[in-house]
Design an enzyme around this catalytic site. Structure first.
Site, PDB file in Angstrom:
ATOM      1  N   TYR A  75       0.837  -1.201   0.000  1.00  0.00           N
ATOM      2  CA  TYR A  75       0.000   0.000   0.000  1.00  0.00           C
ATOM      3  C   TYR A  75       0.871   1.250   0.000  1.00  0.00           C
ATOM      4  CZ  TYR A  75      -3.811   3.195   0.877  1.00  0.00           C
ATOM      5  OH  TYR A  75      -4.712   4.205   0.751  1.00  0.00           O
ATOM      6  N   PHE A 127      -7.981  21.115 -24.683  1.00  0.00           N
ATOM      7  CA  PHE A 127      -8.281  19.686 -24.761  1.00  0.00           C
ATOM      8  C   PHE A 127      -9.468  19.441 -23.840  1.00  0.00           C
ATOM      9  CE2 PHE A 127      -8.123  15.202 -23.709  1.00  0.00           C
ATOM     10  CZ  PHE A 127      -8.250  14.709 -24.983  1.00  0.00           C
ATOM     11  N   THR A 128     -10.323  18.513 -24.239  1.00  0.00           N
ATOM     12  CA  THR A 128     -11.617  18.308 -23.562  1.00  0.00           C
ATOM     13  C   THR A 128     -11.496  18.190 -22.034  1.00  0.00           C
ATOM     14  OG1 THR A 128     -11.382  15.960 -24.092  1.00  0.00           O
ATOM     15  CG2 THR A 128     -12.751  17.268 -25.567  1.00  0.00           C
ATOM     16  N   ASP A 218       1.375  20.007 -20.664  1.00  0.00           N
ATOM     17  CA  ASP A 218       0.642  18.761 -20.843  1.00  0.00           C
ATOM     18  C   ASP A 218       1.605  17.894 -21.643  1.00  0.00           C
ATOM     19  OD1 ASP A 218      -0.778  16.622 -21.783  1.00  0.00           O
ATOM     20  OD2 ASP A 218      -2.632  17.737 -22.088  1.00  0.00           O
ATOM     21  N   LYS A 261      -0.220   7.320 -23.651  1.00  0.00           N
ATOM     22  CA  LYS A 261       0.214   7.642 -25.015  1.00  0.00           C
ATOM     23  C   LYS A 261       1.701   7.321 -25.158  1.00  0.00           C
ATOM     24  CE  LYS A 261      -3.720  10.155 -24.595  1.00  0.00           C
ATOM     25  NZ  LYS A 261      -4.504  10.194 -23.357  1.00  0.00           N
ATOM     26  N   ARG A 385     -14.005  14.660 -34.672  1.00  0.00           N
ATOM     27  CA  ARG A 385     -13.455  15.791 -33.916  1.00  0.00           C
ATOM     28  C   ARG A 385     -13.930  17.061 -34.605  1.00  0.00           C
ATOM     29  NH1 ARG A 385     -10.945  14.058 -28.915  1.00  0.00           N
ATOM     30  NH2 ARG A 385     -13.167  14.225 -28.684  1.00  0.00           N
ATOM     31  N   PHE A 452     -20.118  13.852 -27.422  1.00  0.00           N
ATOM     32  CA  PHE A 452     -19.609  12.991 -28.497  1.00  0.00           C
ATOM     33  C   PHE A 452     -19.476  11.529 -28.091  1.00  0.00           C
ATOM     34  CE2 PHE A 452     -15.272  12.732 -26.792  1.00  0.00           C
ATOM     35  CZ  PHE A 452     -15.199  13.874 -26.014  1.00  0.00           C
TER      36      PHE A 452
HETATM   37  N1  F0G Z   1      -4.147  15.715 -22.629  1.00  0.00           N
HETATM   38  C1  F0G Z   1      -4.152  15.338 -23.918  1.00  0.00           C
HETATM   39  C2  F0G Z   1      -3.478  16.179 -24.942  1.00  0.00           C
HETATM   40  C3  F0G Z   1      -4.807  14.146 -24.291  1.00  0.00           C
HETATM   41  O1  F0G Z   1      -4.799  13.783 -25.573  1.00  0.00           O
HETATM   42  C4  F0G Z   1      -5.456  13.370 -23.291  1.00  0.00           C
HETATM   43  C5  F0G Z   1      -6.197  12.171 -23.657  1.00  0.00           C
HETATM   44  C6  F0G Z   1      -5.407  13.821 -21.965  1.00  0.00           C
HETATM   45  C7  F0G Z   1      -4.740  14.995 -21.675  1.00  0.00           C
HETATM   46  C8  F0G Z   1      -6.095  13.078 -20.854  1.00  0.00           C
HETATM   47  O2  F0G Z   1      -5.397  11.924 -20.522  1.00  0.00           O
HETATM   48  O3  F0G Z   1      -6.984  10.082 -21.107  1.00  0.00           O
HETATM   49  O4  F0G Z   1      -5.034   9.699 -19.584  1.00  0.00           O
HETATM   50  O5  F0G Z   1      -6.973  11.008 -18.815  1.00  0.00           O
HETATM   51  N2  F0G Z   1      -6.514  11.907 -24.844  1.00  0.00           N
HETATM   52  C9  F0G Z   1      -7.190  10.717 -25.324  1.00  0.00           C
HETATM   53  C10 F0G Z   1      -7.432  10.830 -26.809  1.00  0.00           C
HETATM   54  C11 F0G Z   1      -8.410  10.346 -24.555  1.00  0.00           C
HETATM   55  O6  F0G Z   1      -8.114   9.945 -27.365  1.00  0.00           O
HETATM   56  O7  F0G Z   1      -6.941  11.759 -27.452  1.00  0.00           O
HETATM   57  P1  F0G Z   1      -6.150  10.618 -19.982  1.00  0.00           P
END
Ligand code: F0G
Length: 460
Positions: A75, A127-128, A218, A261, A385, A452
């Site tokens: 842990y 980014f979303t 990021d 990634k 997108r 989406f």
């Molecule tokens: N920042 C970027 C630029 C990303 O592309 C993503 C995730 C995140 C942050 C968030 O990271 O998914 O580990 O919580 N992108 C994925 C995509 C979901 O399909 O582009 P995460």
């Protein structure tokens, strides 16, 4: 005689394979209709080549799998945490590490410890998940990416760059105290995987230092960004990817990281910081949302695999082959005269649906329709997108109408072969040749958040 062309190839061989189900056109027509013409709602077993995302979909190496067996599932104080900390420090050079279950877990922590209500958070395109966490913490995102990024045909090689004049204007208008940090994504996902130049990062560091504003990365696709710097920025052609990655980090104060990634793992992420006080705040908060500060929602084995993946991600041969494959597909599609975002970015090909389907209005969801059509043609799964991803303006209730209406063909790392790329290009070509027959869509179900993912459509 011209010299023999020397191709890139993968610096690995294949030890294990995952068999895929082959489907018929009739089966795919039925599957996409049942999925409401939304590729997120397809079952993965009905997909032949999955280009939905490069996130968590990479193939781990034998070394990473061996690392999984060395998981220390204590842990507190797991050995794997210290291995990860060492790898992070060696390749990225930050002082402090806080593991999280994935990138957005780190975004939540960073937003909560740094953003106060009424703050402005400038960034190179949204980014979303990043923007949502900034908003949930009371901040307002401000886009300060250069204008070139919004033009799919502009060939500038560093379309992820920050427009320093836009940042200066924000500082002038709101005051530096209202800007807790500038968020810099390397690369910029929503612009098509476009890189940021080192020159821009240096200039940003200089400007922000004058105003006492922090720079947070990021870091999600930092090795891919480094490759573009190595290939296209003056003074970097003889530097290793590892050295360039470390230099990028040196101009910043910390960052968030999705290990899914670059780092070639199926789950994992972290927050990194140089400032001790901020680190203490974050390590206090992480126990609320993720887990103890030495595991942050991850199993010990996940941290071990991520540590090994970081080391593999910055190898020159690895990144050359990874982006080489993306460029190979991009060249094929571009040579066929099919409109895509240029230059081709690091993690995928983005079809320009507005120019692919000029007979459809944006309110008929051209990118959504195109993604559905590609799946029906060949079982290749891609992602919208465009207007669906952009959502609605909270105040007016109207759709946002983004300039870029795209279909993303995202390439997982070390998963597909060159023959798969050929099949994908042929399918895009076939759909393009028959594009006039493609009908628009009507949205029949619209979720309130991040629509989406779950929206459903009918053919017009
Ligand atoms: N920042 C970027 C630029 C990303 O592309 C993503 C995730 C995140 C942050 C968030 O990271 O998914 O580990 O919580 N992108 C994925 C995509 C979901 O399909 O582009 P995460």
């Amino acid at each position: 005689m011209s010299p023999v062309k020397r191709s890139w190839a993968e610096p690995f061989k294949i030890k294990m394979v995952e068999l895929l189900k082959m489907t018929t056109p009739a089966q795919r027509e039925k599957a996409i209709k049942e999925a409401g013409y939304n590729t997120f709602l397809l079952k993965s077993e009905d997909v032949y080549i999955d280009l939905l995302t490069d996130s968590g979909t990479s193939a781990m190496s034998d070394r990473q799998w061996a690392g999984m067996m060395r998981g220390d599932e204590a842990y507190a104080g797991s050995q794997n945490f210290y291995t990860l900390e060492k790898a992070m420090n060696k390749y990225y050079g930050f002082n402090y590490l806080i593991p999280t279950h994935q990138g957005r877990g780190a975004e939540n922590l960073l937003s909560q410890i740094m953003i106060k209500k009424g703050d402005i958070v400038p960034g190179n395109m949204y980014f979303t998940t990043t923007r949502l966490h900034q908003e949930l913490a009371g901040g307002t995102f401000a886009d300060i990416i250069i204008d070139e990024a919004h033009d799919s045909q502009n060939l500038y090689p560093f379309k992820g760059d920050i427009d320093l004049d836009k940042l200066k204007a924000l500082i002038k208008k709101h005051g530096a105290k209202k800007i807790p940090y500038v968020c810099v994504a390397v690369t910029v996902n929503m612009a098509g995987g476009q890189p940021v130049s080192m020159g821009n990062l240096k200039a940003l560091r200089k400007l922000t230092r004058q105003h006492g504003i922090k720079v947070m990365l990021d870091m999600t696709r930092i090795a891919e960004n480094a490759y573009f710097i190595q290939q296209h920025e003056k003074g970097y052609s003889n530097k290793s990817i590892a050295a360039i990655v470390k230099e990028i980090c040196s101009y910043t104060d910390g960052g968030t990281y999705s290990g899914k990634k670059d780092a070639l793992v199926n789950i994992g992420g972290f927050l990194v910081l140089n400032d001790k006080h901020l680190f203490e705040e974050a390590s206090n908060l992480v126990v609320v949302y993720e887990g103890l500060h030495t595991y942050g929602g991850l199993a010990g084995r996940d941290m071990e695999a991520m540590a090994i993946g970081i080391q593999e991600s910055v190898q020159d041969e690895h990144i050359k082959a990874r982006i080489g494959q993306v460029l190979y597909l991009g060249d094929k599609i571009q040579e066929a005269g099919i409109p895509i975002v240029l230059p081709v970015g690091g993690h995928g090909i983005f079809l320009d649906a507005k120019r692919f389907l000029p007979h459809l209005k944006q309110t008929q969801f051209p990118a959504q329709a195109l993604a559905a059509e590609l799946y029906a043609d060949s079982g290749v799964r891609t992602m919208e997108r465009g207007i669906v991803s952009a959502g609605r303006n909270k105040k007016t209730g109207n759709h946002y109408f983004p300039k870029l209406e795209l279909v993303r063909l995202t390439i997982p790392r070390r998963v597909y072969t060159q023959a798969h790329m050929d099949v994908i290009a042929e399918s895009v070509q076939h759909v393009y040749d028959n594009r006039k027959k493609i009908k628009g869509l009507k949205m029949i179900y619209e979720p309130r958040y991040l629509r989406f993912f779950q929206a459903r459509f009918q053919k017009l």
